[in-house]
Design a protein around this motif. Sequence first.
Motif, PDB file in Angstrom:
ATOM      1  N   LEU A 251       8.971   3.328  -5.460  1.00 55.64           N
ATOM      2  CA  LEU A 251       8.644   1.990  -4.954  1.00 55.64           C
ATOM      3  C   LEU A 251       9.758   0.973  -5.214  1.00 55.64           C
ATOM      4  O   LEU A 251      10.523   1.108  -6.170  1.00 55.64           O
ATOM      5  CB  LEU A 251       7.356   1.489  -5.609  1.00 55.64           C
ATOM      6  N   HIS A 259       7.065  -4.982  -2.056  1.00 58.93           N
ATOM      7  CA  HIS A 259       6.416  -4.029  -2.956  1.00 58.93           C
ATOM      8  C   HIS A 259       4.993  -3.692  -2.511  1.00 58.93           C
ATOM      9  O   HIS A 259       4.603  -2.510  -2.491  1.00 58.93           O
ATOM     10  CB  HIS A 259       6.394  -4.569  -4.384  1.00 58.93           C
ATOM     11  N   ALA A 263       3.788  -0.025  -1.487  1.00 56.79           N
ATOM     12  CA  ALA A 263       2.828   0.674  -2.342  1.00 56.79           C
ATOM     13  C   ALA A 263       1.617   1.149  -1.540  1.00 56.79           C
ATOM     14  O   ALA A 263       1.156   2.282  -1.701  1.00 56.79           O
ATOM     15  CB  ALA A 263       2.387  -0.237  -3.488  1.00 56.79           C
TER      16      ALA A 263
END
Length: 330
Positions: A251, A259, A263
Amino acid sequence: MTSVTHAWQSAAEAVVAEWGIDATQAGIDVVFVSESENFVFRVRDDDGRQYVLRLHRPGYHNRSELDAEHIWIQVLAEAGLKVPCAHRTSDDSGYAIAKGPDGSRFAGLYDWEEGQILSEVLASDNSQLAHWYEQIGTTAARMHLTAMAFKPDDTFVRHAFDAEGTMGDQPFWGRFWDDSRHTSEDSEYLNDLRNHIHRRLKTLPTSSDTYGMIHADMHANNVLTTNDEIMVIDFDDAGFGWYQFDLAVALPAHDSPHHGIAADALIRGYQSVRSMGPQFFESIPLFQLIRSMNHIGWFLARYDLPQKHLRSMVNGIRERVVSVIPDFDV
């Protein structure tokens, strides 16, 4: 034959002879590409085929560990995953010895794969970010399923990103808290945090459904994109660890604006191959924190970090601890 452009150029040109490539012949090129853990060269033979020559960093892996890397790559290939193809030398060895200006290095030869590194793709156009991270998720899940079925014998030797390998007294990437470039306050803080996380890791299960061979460095610089597919490259850090460690490293940084999207896509891709409960993914932030702490050791061993930069790294960890480990009492 290529003109010298790197201190190890002559050594690279000499060692490819172990694979039957004569760098003194016209039409054969050995070109320096990059330097990080290893010296990397691109090799073109007289038939126009291209290869990657890696001259491994001395002391990072011994021969048995390097042989295990090839075994693991072959296991993944046999499971249908796209991975680099290693070539054996003319005398059927996985590696040769390159002799250079400051010692010797193990040398390995692999097929050159055309494509674009994912980090470069996203830097120019991140509109397909979710698509790429979903593919990373599916690839990671397939690797982990392969790891679950993998039964190595006693000759298979690789390092471990377990409690000792990450937060023990001698972590694989070095004693990140123990360096004169730290302030005494930062050193004490990192050591206390290390011990706290170490105790937590010791309680985690290490059964094959949660712990096994992982890539351990599956970030966007080690993902090659070709058309609409990906190939994970650079298995230099592959070893034993918790599968969530792989996902954490894949990630973007926790404070990246991408992010959250990455994710969600990564987990979605993973779940499409290997259905896991939400608790499986809850430890990803912890492993991102562990990676950040280990990274300090990695940088300290390789670069003359200014104290300002080092303090910034530690302060970033302090900020993360508040949400990731709220029970940590400083």
